[in-house]
Design a protein around this motif. Structure first.
Motif, PDB file in Angstrom:
ATOM      1  N   VAL A  41       5.230  -2.929   3.289  1.00 53.54           N
ATOM      2  CA  VAL A  41       5.720  -1.919   2.353  1.00 53.54           C
ATOM      3  C   VAL A  41       5.071  -2.146   0.996  1.00 53.54           C
ATOM      4  O   VAL A  41       5.152  -3.251   0.440  1.00 53.54           O
ATOM      5  CB  VAL A  41       7.252  -1.980   2.222  1.00 53.54           C
ATOM      6  CG1 VAL A  41       7.746  -0.906   1.256  1.00 53.54           C
ATOM      7  CG2 VAL A  41       7.907  -1.811   3.585  1.00 53.54           C
ATOM      8  N   ASP A  42       4.403  -1.117   0.482  1.00 54.78           N
ATOM      9  CA  ASP A  42       3.819  -1.193  -0.864  1.00 54.78           C
ATOM     10  C   ASP A  42       4.955  -1.185  -1.889  1.00 54.78           C
ATOM     11  O   ASP A  42       5.709  -0.212  -1.955  1.00 54.78           O
ATOM     12  CB  ASP A  42       2.889   0.002  -1.088  1.00 54.78           C
ATOM     13  CG  ASP A  42       2.087  -0.123  -2.372  1.00 54.78           C
ATOM     14  OD1 ASP A  42       2.562  -0.794  -3.310  1.00 54.78           O
ATOM     15  OD2 ASP A  42       0.980   0.452  -2.447  1.00 54.78           O
ATOM     16  N   PRO A  43       5.091  -2.224  -2.715  1.00 58.98           N
ATOM     17  CA  PRO A  43       6.239  -2.276  -3.635  1.00 58.98           C
ATOM     18  C   PRO A  43       6.191  -1.234  -4.733  1.00 58.98           C
ATOM     19  O   PRO A  43       7.218  -0.921  -5.336  1.00 58.98           O
ATOM     20  CB  PRO A  43       6.164  -3.701  -4.208  1.00 58.98           C
ATOM     21  CG  PRO A  43       4.729  -4.092  -4.058  1.00 58.98           C
ATOM     22  CD  PRO A  43       4.244  -3.427  -2.806  1.00 58.98           C
ATOM     23  N   THR A  44       5.023  -0.669  -5.022  1.00 62.48           N
ATOM     24  CA  THR A  44       4.928   0.319  -6.109  1.00 62.48           C
ATOM     25  C   THR A  44       5.203   1.739  -5.637  1.00 62.48           C
ATOM     26  O   THR A  44       5.661   2.568  -6.421  1.00 62.48           O
ATOM     27  CB  THR A  44       3.541   0.263  -6.755  1.00 62.48           C
ATOM     28  OG1 THR A  44       2.539   0.515  -5.755  1.00 62.48           O
ATOM     29  CG2 THR A  44       3.300  -1.119  -7.363  1.00 62.48           C
ATOM     30  N   THR A  45       4.909   2.033  -4.363  1.00 60.85           N
ATOM     31  CA  THR A  45       5.091   3.398  -3.856  1.00 60.85           C
ATOM     32  C   THR A  45       6.136   3.490  -2.751  1.00 60.85           C
ATOM     33  O   THR A  45       6.511   4.596  -2.363  1.00 60.85           O
ATOM     34  CB  THR A  45       3.760   3.943  -3.317  1.00 60.85           C
ATOM     35  OG1 THR A  45       3.328   3.125  -2.219  1.00 60.85           O
ATOM     36  CG2 THR A  45       2.694   3.930  -4.417  1.00 60.85           C
ATOM     37  N   ALA A  46       6.600   2.358  -2.225  1.00 56.41           N
ATOM     38  CA  ALA A  46       7.573   2.321  -1.121  1.00 56.41           C
ATOM     39  C   ALA A  46       7.029   3.041   0.107  1.00 56.41           C
ATOM     40  O   ALA A  46       7.779   3.653   0.860  1.00 56.41           O
ATOM     41  CB  ALA A  46       8.914   2.904  -1.559  1.00 56.41           C
ATOM     42  N   ARG A  47       5.725   2.952   0.328  1.00 57.58           N
ATOM     43  CA  ARG A  47       5.112   3.549   1.512  1.00 57.58           C
ATOM     44  C   ARG A  47       4.486   2.471   2.378  1.00 57.58           C
ATOM     45  O   ARG A  47       4.159   1.382   1.901  1.00 57.58           O
ATOM     46  CB  ARG A  47       4.075   4.609   1.118  1.00 57.58           C
ATOM     47  CG  ARG A  47       4.712   5.808   0.399  1.00 57.58           C
ATOM     48  CD  ARG A  47       3.702   6.897   0.119  1.00 57.58           C
ATOM     49  NE  ARG A  47       4.325   8.019  -0.597  1.00 57.58           N
ATOM     50  CZ  ARG A  47       4.956   9.022  -0.003  1.00 57.58           C
ATOM     51  NH1 ARG A  47       5.030   9.060   1.326  1.00 57.58           N
ATOM     52  NH2 ARG A  47       5.504   9.996  -0.706  1.00 57.58           N
ATOM     53  N   LEU A  48       4.287   2.795   3.656  1.00 55.02           N
ATOM     54  CA  LEU A  48       3.824   1.823   4.630  1.00 55.02           C
ATOM     55  C   LEU A  48       2.306   1.783   4.701  1.00 55.02           C
ATOM     56  O   LEU A  48       1.619   2.797   4.523  1.00 55.02           O
ATOM     57  CB  LEU A  48       4.377   2.170   6.020  1.00 55.02           C
ATOM     58  CG  LEU A  48       5.893   2.074   6.207  1.00 55.02           C
ATOM     59  CD1 LEU A  48       6.270   2.576   7.594  1.00 55.02           C
ATOM     60  CD2 LEU A  48       6.359   0.645   6.019  1.00 55.02           C
ATOM     61  N   LYS A  49       1.792   0.600   4.971  1.00 53.57           N
ATOM     62  CA  LYS A  49       0.374   0.440   5.268  1.00 53.57           C
ATOM     63  C   LYS A  49       0.243  -0.607   6.370  1.00 53.57           C
ATOM     64  O   LYS A  49       0.971  -1.598   6.412  1.00 53.57           O
ATOM     65  CB  LYS A  49      -0.415   0.023   4.027  1.00 53.57           C
ATOM     66  CG  LYS A  49       0.034  -1.273   3.399  1.00 53.57           C
ATOM     67  CD  LYS A  49      -0.805  -1.598   2.179  1.00 53.57           C
ATOM     68  CE  LYS A  49      -0.324  -2.898   1.512  1.00 53.57           C
ATOM     69  NZ  LYS A  49      -1.123  -3.225   0.312  1.00 53.57           N
ATOM     70  N   ALA A  54      10.005   1.340  -8.619  1.00 52.97           N
ATOM     71  CA  ALA A  54       9.208   1.786  -7.484  1.00 52.97           C
ATOM     72  C   ALA A  54       9.845   2.988  -6.810  1.00 52.97           C
ATOM     73  O   ALA A  54       9.181   3.942  -6.420  1.00 52.97           O
ATOM     74  CB  ALA A  54       9.056   0.634  -6.480  1.00 52.97           C
ATOM     75  N   ALA A  55      11.169   2.954  -6.698  1.00 55.17           N
ATOM     76  CA  ALA A  55      11.866   4.092  -6.089  1.00 55.17           C
ATOM     77  C   ALA A  55      11.706   5.340  -6.928  1.00 55.17           C
ATOM     78  O   ALA A  55      11.516   6.445  -6.403  1.00 55.17           O
ATOM     79  CB  ALA A  55      13.339   3.756  -5.903  1.00 55.17           C
ATOM     80  N   ALA A  56      11.779   5.203  -8.249  1.00 60.62           N
ATOM     81  CA  ALA A  56      11.614   6.361  -9.130  1.00 60.62           C
ATOM     82  C   ALA A  56      10.198   6.926  -9.030  1.00 60.62           C
ATOM     83  O   ALA A  56       9.998   8.145  -9.016  1.00 60.62           O
ATOM     84  CB  ALA A  56      11.933   5.957 -10.575  1.00 60.62           C
ATOM     85  N   ALA A  57       9.191   6.047  -8.947  1.00 53.98           N
ATOM     86  CA  ALA A  57       7.818   6.513  -8.833  1.00 53.98           C
ATOM     87  C   ALA A  57       7.601   7.254  -7.514  1.00 53.98           C
ATOM     88  O   ALA A  57       6.899   8.258  -7.452  1.00 53.98           O
ATOM     89  CB  ALA A  57       6.852   5.338  -8.944  1.00 53.98           C
TER      90      ALA A  57
END
Length: 379
Positions: free
Chosen positions: A308-316, A371-374
């Protein structure tokens, strides 16, 4: 009748087309269970007791001596940058500042007299009524008077600053970690005498003592795991940030600092006891372990995990090098670090770039609010 039927079909197709033009609703974030990779346990695992400390600890004291007039804070109190902590009696400093101003005024008056005398001597010298040596002597007196003014002005500035030094203010946001027990109103304190110790808010670390035989096994940069004694659940990732250059003369151990990840600061507090787990003999290259359910098969048949990318909360998807599989866990030699958030289960239902809500085993969100807000703004 046929034309009416075809018209109805055409209107239905048009209605479906109009519906298809509507923007798709944003997909809600999927909750996923995440874990930090842990140092693989084994015969070489070492445990060191430690204490949570601030990364920056400042000893606060007055720059001048004087009588303590007031003390506004106590140990354990949170302060902000610029907040008044204590104050000395300013009466003596005010008198010294007034005396320096008077000396400056006298020096300036002497400078005016010396300048006027120098002008008169120049006129007399031009008329050859006085000798050249008398003119030179008067010029030297004028320069000396100028120097006296400069010295008096500098002294006035210094004594004027001392009035500001009578106030002790916090240099940064933080917590008062300790206070001098005798720091009470009425006490005469010396310049440089420590009154408070400020633990700044710029980070938290764990202080441990490394035996001399372990220095080569735990150099700077070694990944370790921190286990707060009063906190259950998974351990926190950490890294050895510094090791003292010399051993303590009595214990013959080397003081070391273990820095914690930014997302782990909420789980520790100043003065808290902790254990630091590390693998001896690895020289900072100890294998990390993950649950078996975290591993996925990549496109090229290589093992991979979802991070989980901590800045975007998306998976890679991150390819990893796995070791021998165990009953519940598998060692990971490369690809992830101890501070990564790795999806521990349900990876076969996820896809790259998917927005998720990362939670721990207690179903608590682990990502920062920023991160959640971004992520929400990028929808």
């Amino acid at each position: 009748m046929k034309s009416v039927r075809w018209m109805g079909i055409a209107l239905g197709v048009a209605a479906l087309a109009a519906c298809s033009d509507k923007p798709e609703a944003p997909v809600a974030a999927v909750p996923v269970l995440v874990v930090h990779p842990l140092v693989a346990a084994g015969d070489g695992t070492m445990v060191f007791p430690g204490e949570v400390r601030a990364r920056q600890e400042s000893a606060l004291s007055f720059r001048v001596a004087g009588k303590l007039l007031r003390r506004d804070v106590d140990a354990g109190q949170r302060v902000v940058k610029g907040q008044l902590l204590a104050e000395l009696d300013p009466a003596d400093f005010a008198l010294q500042a007034r005396a320096s101003q008077a000396q400056l005024a006298a020096a300036q008056a002497e400078l005016v007299r010396a300048r006027d005398d120098h002008k008169r001597y120049e006129t007399l010298a031009a008329q050859q009524l006085i000798s050249r040596s008398a003119l030179d002597q008067q010029a030297a007196a004028f320069k000396a008077a100028q120097g006296q003014v400069d010295a008096a002005r500098a002294n006035a500035d210094v004594l004027g600053n001392q009035a500001g030094y009578a106030q002790l203010r916090a240099p940064a946001d933080g917590v008062i970690a300790s206070r001098e027990p005798d720091a009470e109103a009425g006490q005469v304190v010396a310049a440089g005498q420590t009154l408070f110790t400020l633990a700044a808010d710029d980070g938290r670390e764990v202080r441990i003592d490394l035996p001399e035989a372990m220095l080569r096994d735990f150099p700077v940069g070694t990944a370790v795991q921190v286990e707060p004694w009063s906190r259950g659940g998974p351990m926190l990732p950490g890294t050895i940030r510094e090791v003292a250059a010399a051993a303590d003369p009595q214990s013959r151990t080397f003081a070391a600092r273990v820095s914690l990840a930014a997302d782990a600061l909420a789980d520790v507090s100043l003065g808290q006891s902790a254990r630091v787990h590390g693998l001896a003999g690895g020289n900072g290259k100890a294998a990390l372990q993950l649950p078996l359910s975290a591993l996925q098969r990549g496109a090229d048949d290589r093992a991979s995990v979802w991070v989980v990318d901590p800045t975007t909360a998306r998976l890679k998807a991150v390819p990893v090098t796995a070791g021998a599989y165990g009953s519940d866990t598998v060692p990971v030699m490369s690809g992830v670090t101890a501070s990564d958030w790795v999806v521990a289960a349900g990876g076969h239902l996820l896809r790259a770039g998917q927005r998720v809500t990362a939670v721990d085993r207690q179903n608590r969100p682990v990502l920062k609010p920023a991160a959640a807000a971004a992520t929400k703004a990028g929808e």
